[in-house]
Design an enzyme around this catalytic site. Structure first.
Site, mmCIF file in Angstrom:
data_model
loop_
_atom_site.group_PDB
_atom_site.id
_atom_site.type_symbol
_atom_site.label_atom_id
_atom_site.label_comp_id
_atom_site.label_asym_id
_atom_site.label_seq_id
_atom_site.Cartn_x
_atom_site.Cartn_y
_atom_site.Cartn_z
ATOM 1 N N GLY A 82 -23.292 -26.119 14.595
ATOM 2 C CA GLY A 82 -22.509 -25.899 15.944
ATOM 3 C C GLY A 82 -21.821 -24.542 16.103
ATOM 4 C CB ALA A 83 -18.790 -23.560 16.262
ATOM 5 C CG MET A 84 -18.255 -20.708 9.822
ATOM 6 S SD MET A 84 -18.146 -22.360 8.884
ATOM 7 C CE MET A 84 -16.882 -21.857 7.932
ATOM 8 C CG ASN A 101 -16.408 -17.796 9.651
ATOM 9 O OD1 ASN A 101 -16.793 -18.266 8.895
ATOM 10 N ND2 ASN A 101 -17.150 -17.521 11.007
ATOM 11 C CD GLU A 108 -15.967 -25.257 14.539
ATOM 12 O OE1 GLU A 108 -15.411 -25.051 13.311
ATOM 13 O OE2 GLU A 108 -16.766 -26.112 14.559
ATOM 14 C CG HIS A 160 -11.678 -26.572 10.606
ATOM 15 N ND1 HIS A 160 -11.554 -27.566 9.755
ATOM 16 C CD2 HIS A 160 -13.094 -26.831 11.170
ATOM 17 C CE1 HIS A 160 -12.714 -28.421 9.651
ATOM 18 N NE2 HIS A 160 -13.695 -28.055 10.481
ATOM 19 C CD GLU A 212 -15.796 -29.977 8.678
ATOM 20 O OE1 GLU A 212 -15.468 -30.385 9.929
ATOM 21 O OE2 GLU A 212 -15.920 -28.792 8.498
HETATM 22 ZN ZN LIG Z 1 -15.475 -28.850 11.003
#
Ligand SMILES: [Zn+2]
Length: 849
Positions: free
Chosen positions: A254-256, A258, A291, A294, A313
């Protein structure tokens, strides 16, 4: 190609790396199939490590040169990297490698998508960029220089300098390599700014391909709302001068998250009323928040090793669900999460892929980005918060951030802050991280002399590798109601720790009606035979919105099971009670839409299986269809009022209020379509000015077999919009009649626009097929065979997406011998494919058991 005999890695074998990385300098000379990556990395002996072996990960790299302290060295080349003699003191490693981003279809490491360079390094993609200790406990400060003629050159951290054809970035926060990112492309930005609570001015950008810039405003608002929320609720502030988001069409996940440079699957960030449904908007808001969150839970505090994936997560999913509850409706969010949990995590935890929230071994970590790690991981955090209370939770989290900022941590570190903040012993609670399987909770009751006693018994069935289970700590939220519907005992959290345990409520005038597991306070299967009358009573009176919904859901499930096994008609008493609730305009329309959602056909199959009945997918489909038909017919009189009530005359907004109305309206339209053959749906399709209305009308028309013209006109209208075309591909298969689903999927794979190497497009068709329960499980096996053919084809290009899509077969043991044999044959055929990837090899062998 990856090796054919994958190695199993164990949590118990953890050892720190022999060196620490003081700093990393990378230079990228970007060329589609001959990119050069020059690295200059300072290593020092790690005082916490005994083993000083200097071994770096690296895959699919062409080593041009390697130096230590300026002198050429000749490393020993290994399957997964290299090894060389290194000094037992600080030294500088320099290497130049060549890689081929354009040929990289696996979408891990550095790859190209529509002429743009981008990266995906979690979990182990960085080793496809350069030689490095690619493990999350090795954290360092990165400086990155990008050389390319492309106009936009981005990496993590803050921009340092730039000129014609180059740019330099520096990230001051130590991070593991999996958080590294680089983007280079012809992109346009949607800019904004955010001032943090301490007054720091942050530049925000969403970068997209030219033409998509009008689809960024919603994502940007969601980002700012997330930044504000994390300050207000968790006291966490953003820590760089700039925050960039980039949308990419070809993306496995889905998405990251970084650091400072989030990379998103374009389906998870681009939004406009014309092209996105309300569900898309809500999902985008949640993923942007996830995201962003995170940045603290994952980046500033990261995982020691990949076994600890749930540390970042589970917590971050829990945080994003809190955010959505605050932005929208808490009960609606909770019910949606439980539907998701039961739909995805329960089957996983009850089948051959069952594993603990913290697995103890793996061959390919990509296969453990699962509903268990994410969703059950979040449930565990929710239980912990319920047990210790909101204040202690806040105190423990503050301690976690203070104590572990800049560290790579474990579940033990996480639980320790809760023990220190509360004085509790969490050793039994820790079983939630190590014990797999879904606990079953049985309940019996007794009323005597004004005292009401609830006795609970818990047990967890065996799962692969775990035959014997210990009792779990279960927070069981209970309320008691009087016969007249008033609440005599408000929600109380009982803490169950034994295999069998009783709880007493005294001083009662009469036997109460219990409302058990309010808010779904623990991820268990409640095995309580509740009479129909009691569930009808709870549907009418329960003050807990979750359990009120649950009562109706239980009645729906039991009614459907009786229709399937005993051939009886629809439960009219329940239909009437539900009708009253759905017509009640004092209730939130979004909540009423959820009341109207029936148990999924897969859920019914699981229930039958557990009752010892072999599920017949077609019989399940027929019962569900009959119930829908009866519902439409017996509710015809309330539909006009609901149509009136759910009309939205204001300008489109994807907020909770409007989207709730549209969700209820979609259920109403489905009923109308059964009564009029699609006349209203056709009119709505033709006049719709937003995707939610257009797509709900199209769904109804497909189900009514009246969609031929609408599908053509939808295609003509949207053929140039990749994300809308994914919907067109997916819906035709997901909503098809069972007998047509596999044929439809096959026809679509021959369509000019079926770009199967694009994960979104592949998932649209085959995810749609897997979702069409009776269609996928069609007795002739055509659904299984088609999926297997395509998984074999995709594996050679994209192992990660292939392995994940294999989970369509995870429930194979539920069905009759003939279907089982067909599915087993498909799995065997996949497993025998020459050169099958490590990802898919592991997945299929687990599925076969
Ligand atoms: Zn995640």
């Amino acid at each position: 190609m990856k090796d054919a005999s994958p190695q199993t890695i164990y949590l118990k074998d953890y050892k720190p790396f022999g060196y620490v990385v003081d700093d990393v300098h990378l230079t990228f000379k970007l060329v589609p199939n001959s990119t050069r990556v020059v690295s200059k990395i300072t290593f020092s002996p790690n005082p916490d490590a005994t083993d000083r072996q200097f071994r770096l990960h690296g895959e699919q790299l062409k080593l041009i040169s390697a130096k230590i302290n300026g002198s050429d060295v000749s490393p020993v080349m290994l399957d997964d990297g290299l090894m060389v003699d290194a000094p037992n003191e600080t030294f500088v490693w320099e290497a130049e490698v060549e890689i081929a981003p354009e040929a990289n279809t696996a979408l891990e490491g550095l790859y190209m998508s529509n002429g743009m360079y981008c990266t995906q390094c979690e979990a182990e993609g960085f080793r496809k960029i350069t030689y490095y200790p690619d493990r999350p406990d090795v954290m360092s400060v990165f400086t990155v220089r990008i050389e390319s003629d492309l106009p936009v050159l981005l990496s993590n951290g803050n921009p340092v300098a730039q000129g014609e054809g180059w740019a330099e970035w520096h990230d001051p926060w130590p991070k593991p390599a999996y958080l590294f990112a680089l983007v280079a492309g012809d992109l346009v930005n949607h800019p904004d700014r955010f001032v943090t609570q301490s007054g720091k001015d942050v530049e925000l950008n969403i970068w997209v391909r030219p033409g998509d810039e009008n689809k960024c405003a919603f994502g940007m608002e969601a980002l700012k709302a997330s930044m504000r929320w994390d300050e207000e609720v968790y006291g966490r502030e953003y820590d760089l001068d700039i925050f960039n988001i980039v949308a990419v069409d070809d993306f496995n996940m889905g998405a990251m998250e970084n650091k400072g440079l989030n990379i998103f699957n374009s389906s998870c960030v681009l939004a406009s009323p014309e092209t996105s449904t309300d569900a898309n908007f809500e999902r985008i808001e949640a993923i942007i928040a996830h995201e962003y969150f995170h940045n603290w839970t994952g980046n500033r505090i990261t995982c020691r090793d990949w076994f600890q994936l749930c540390l970042k997560e589970g917590l971050t999913v829990y945080r994003d669900s809190q955010f959505t509850s605050d932005m929208r409706s808490a009960p609606v969010k909770r019910i949606s999460d439980v539907i998701e949990l039961r739909g995805r995590q329960f089957p996983e935890d009850q089948g051959p892929l069952s594993h603990p929230v913290r697995p103890e071994s793996f061959q390919e970590i990509n296969n453990f980005y699962t509903a268990t790690v994410y969703e059950k991981g979040a449930e565990v955090i929710g239980m912990l918060k319920l047990l210790v209370g909101d204040d202690a939770y806040a105190k423990a989290l503050d301690m976690y951030f203070d104590r572990h900022d800049g560290q790579a941590c474990t579940i033990e570190d996480w639980l320790k802050v809760f023990e220190d903040a509360t004085g509790r012993d969490l050793s039994q609670f820790k079983r939630w991280y190590s014990q797999s399987g879904t606990p079953r909770l049985a309940v019996s009751e007794k009323f005597e002399d004004g005292t009401y006693t609830l006795t609970f018994k818990q047990h967890t069935p065996p799962t692969p590798g775990q035959d014997v289970k210990e009792p779990q700590v279960l927070p069981i939220a209970v309320g008691l109601l009087a016969q007249d519907g008033t609440e005599v005992t408000p929600t109380t959290v009982l803490e169950m720790t034994e295999a069998e345990q009783s709880f007493e409520f005294s001083g009662l005038d009469a036997k109460p009606i219990p409302s058990i597991l309010r808010g779904f306070s623990a991820p268990v299967v409640l095995e309580r035979t509740t009479s129909r009358e009691e569930n009808l009573f709870l549907l009418e009176h329960d003050t807990d919105p979750f359990n009120r919904w649950e009562a109706s859901r239980t009645l729906a499930r039991e009614g459907l099971i009786a229709m399937i096994t005993d051939g009886v008609g629809s439960d009219t008493l329940w239909l009437n009670a539900l009708k009253t609730a759905v017509a009640d305009s004092t209730l939130d329309p979004a909540y009423r839409a959820l009341l109207l959602s029936l148990p999924t056909q897969s859920e019914l199959a699981q229930t039958l299986f557990e009752q010892g009945v072999t599920p017949d997918p077609m019989a399940i489909w027929t019962a569900t269809d009959t119930l829908r038909e009866d519902m439409a017919k017996s509710w015809a009189d309330i539909l006009p009022a609901l149509v009136e009530e759910t009309k939205v005359i204001e300008t489109f907004k994807p907020d909770a209020e409007q989207s709730g109305k549209r969700a209820l309206a979609a259920s109403v339209l489905a009923m109308q379509t059964r009564l009029d053959g699609g006349a209203v749906a056709k009119a709505q399709f033709e006049t719709a000015d937003n995707m939610t209305l257009q797509l709900s009308a199209l769904t109804c028309l497909i189900q009514a077999d009246a969609a031929e013209d609408a599908l053509k006109s939808f295609y003509d209208q949207w053929k140039d919009d990749r994300l809308v075309m994914d919907k067109w591909f997916g819906l035709q298969v997901a909503a098809a009649k069972p007998a047509d689903a596999a044929k439809r999927a096959k026809t679509l794979t021959e369509h000019f626009d079926f770009d199967w190497k694009n994960p979104n497009r592949f998932r649209a068709v085959f995810g749609g097929l897997a979702m069409n329960h009776a269609g996928f499980h069609n007795a002739d096996g055509s659904g299984y065979a088609l999926l297997a053919d395509w998984l074999i084809k995709l594996d050679a290009k994209n192992p990660q997406t292939t392995a994940r899509m294999c989970t369509a077969f995870q429930t194979w043991k539920r069905y009759d011998a003939d279907r089982q044999a067909k599915m087993r044959a498909c799995l065997t055929r996949i497993s025998e494919t020459k050169g099958l990837s490590r990802d898919t090899t592991e997945m299929v062998s687990r599925l076969l058991g």
